[in-house]
Motif scaffolding. Structure first.
Motif, PDB file in Angstrom:
ATOM      1  N   VAL A 108     -41.132  78.263  76.745  1.00  0.00           N
ATOM      2  CA  VAL A 108     -39.660  78.252  77.052  1.00  0.00           C
ATOM      3  C   VAL A 108     -38.704  76.900  75.845  1.00  0.00           C
ATOM      4  O   VAL A 108     -39.109  76.026  76.443  1.00  0.00           O
TER       5      VAL A 108
ATOM      6  N   GLU B 212     -35.060  74.840  74.522  1.00  0.00           N
ATOM      7  CA  GLU B 212     -33.297  75.367  74.487  1.00  0.00           C
ATOM      8  C   GLU B 212     -32.810  74.849  73.622  1.00  0.00           C
ATOM      9  O   GLU B 212     -33.053  73.909  72.833  1.00  0.00           O
TER      10      GLU B 212
ATOM     11  N   LYS C  31     -28.291  77.474  74.622  1.00  0.00           N
ATOM     12  CA  LYS C  31     -29.277  78.606  75.125  1.00  0.00           C
ATOM     13  C   LYS C  31     -30.303  78.619  75.586  1.00  0.00           C
ATOM     14  O   LYS C  31     -30.991  77.960  74.752  1.00  0.00           O
ATOM     15  N   TYR C  32     -30.738  79.286  75.704  1.00  0.00           N
ATOM     16  CA  TYR C  32     -32.677  79.482  77.028  1.00  0.00           C
ATOM     17  C   TYR C  32     -33.313  80.879  76.049  1.00  0.00           C
ATOM     18  O   TYR C  32     -32.699  81.446  75.869  1.00  0.00           O
TER      19      TYR C  32
ATOM     20  N   LYS D 239     -27.917  85.436  82.144  1.00  0.00           N
ATOM     21  CA  LYS D 239     -27.455  84.091  82.383  1.00  0.00           C
ATOM     22  C   LYS D 239     -28.386  83.557  83.043  1.00  0.00           C
ATOM     23  O   LYS D 239     -28.348  84.303  83.930  1.00  0.00           O
ATOM     24  N   TRP D 240     -29.433  82.400  82.566  1.00  0.00           N
ATOM     25  CA  TRP D 240     -29.529  82.174  84.002  1.00  0.00           C
ATOM     26  C   TRP D 240     -29.960  80.529  83.725  1.00  0.00           C
ATOM     27  O   TRP D 240     -29.275  79.257  83.519  1.00  0.00           O
TER      28      TRP D 240
ATOM     29  N   THR E  15     -29.635  83.339  77.856  1.00  0.00           N
ATOM     30  CA  THR E  15     -30.803  83.576  77.771  1.00  0.00           C
ATOM     31  C   THR E  15     -31.030  84.579  76.528  1.00  0.00           C
ATOM     32  O   THR E  15     -30.421  85.260  76.397  1.00  0.00           O
TER      33      THR E  15
END
Length: 208
Positions: free
Chosen positions: A18, A20, A24-25, A60-61, A66
């Protein structure tokens, strides 16, 4: 490190990393290795030929965009057939997950009145929705900016495109009544005659 996380729209997905990136993720995901059935000979195979990364937008998270980087495997059967693994959240060669399509596109369609209104006339909630969906699609953002630019031009010029739209409507009606024309010059002459440009229309019909 691989872990199974509960992500909206994704089930039993292994999240390998994961990050950033630019606000954005970025989720690097894959699904557990399986033994799929060959679509050609219906035999079971577990031989992986290669894999590739498929990038797609997702829901979206935590109110951030995302992006999924899905490691998709390509299997090869003893009969020589090559095929990609099937998933429940993405189609082949698509740039959006199924959940993104099913939720956001339906939502955009229901709130299209927000895109039709002038941005200065929107309330706070509508403005938030507008900015959200403009950030999800660059094409939608460009279309909305063009609409605003055209509206500003019409306000400045104090004019309307109603006359042009009327001509277009009459032209379509003529095409439907005639069930089509074989030659474009005949259609052009018919349009000019119908719209009272008689001198030009008569000149064209005499030449025909």
């Amino acid at each position: 490190m691989k872990s199974i996380m509960t992500i909206p729209g994704l089930k039993d997905v292994l999240v390998t990393k994961v990050e950033e990136i630019e606000g954005k993720y970025a989720l690097f995901i894959e699904i557990p290795k399986r033994s799929p059935i060959c679509p050609a000979c219906q035999s079971i195979t577990s031989k992986v030929q290669d894999d590739h990364i498929q990038k797609m937008n997702h829901l979206k998270w935590f109110e951030r965009l995302t992006v999924l980087y899905y490691k998709r495997r390509c299997y090869v059967c003893s009969c020589g057939k090559r095929f990609s693994e099937k998933t429940s959240f993405i189609e082949r060669d698509q740039r959006f997950s199924k959940e993104w399509h099913s939720y956001d596109w339906k939502r955009v369609k229901r709130m299209r009145h927000v895109f039709y209104k002038r941005e200065a006339q929107l309330n706070e909630k509508q403005l938030w929705e507008l900015n959200r969906y403009r950030s999800l699609s660059s094409q939608l953002k460009m279309a909305h900016e063009l609409k605003e630019a055209y509206c500003e031009w019409f306000d400045w010029a104090k004019t309307s495109n109603g006359f042009l739209e009327g001509i277009n409507n009459k032209t379509k009606v003529m095409k439907r009544h005639a069930y089509g024309y074989k030659r474009f010059d005949r259609l052009r002459a018919k349009i000019l005659l119908t719209l009272k440009y008689k001198e030009v229309g008569l000149h064209l019909t005499q030449r025909l």
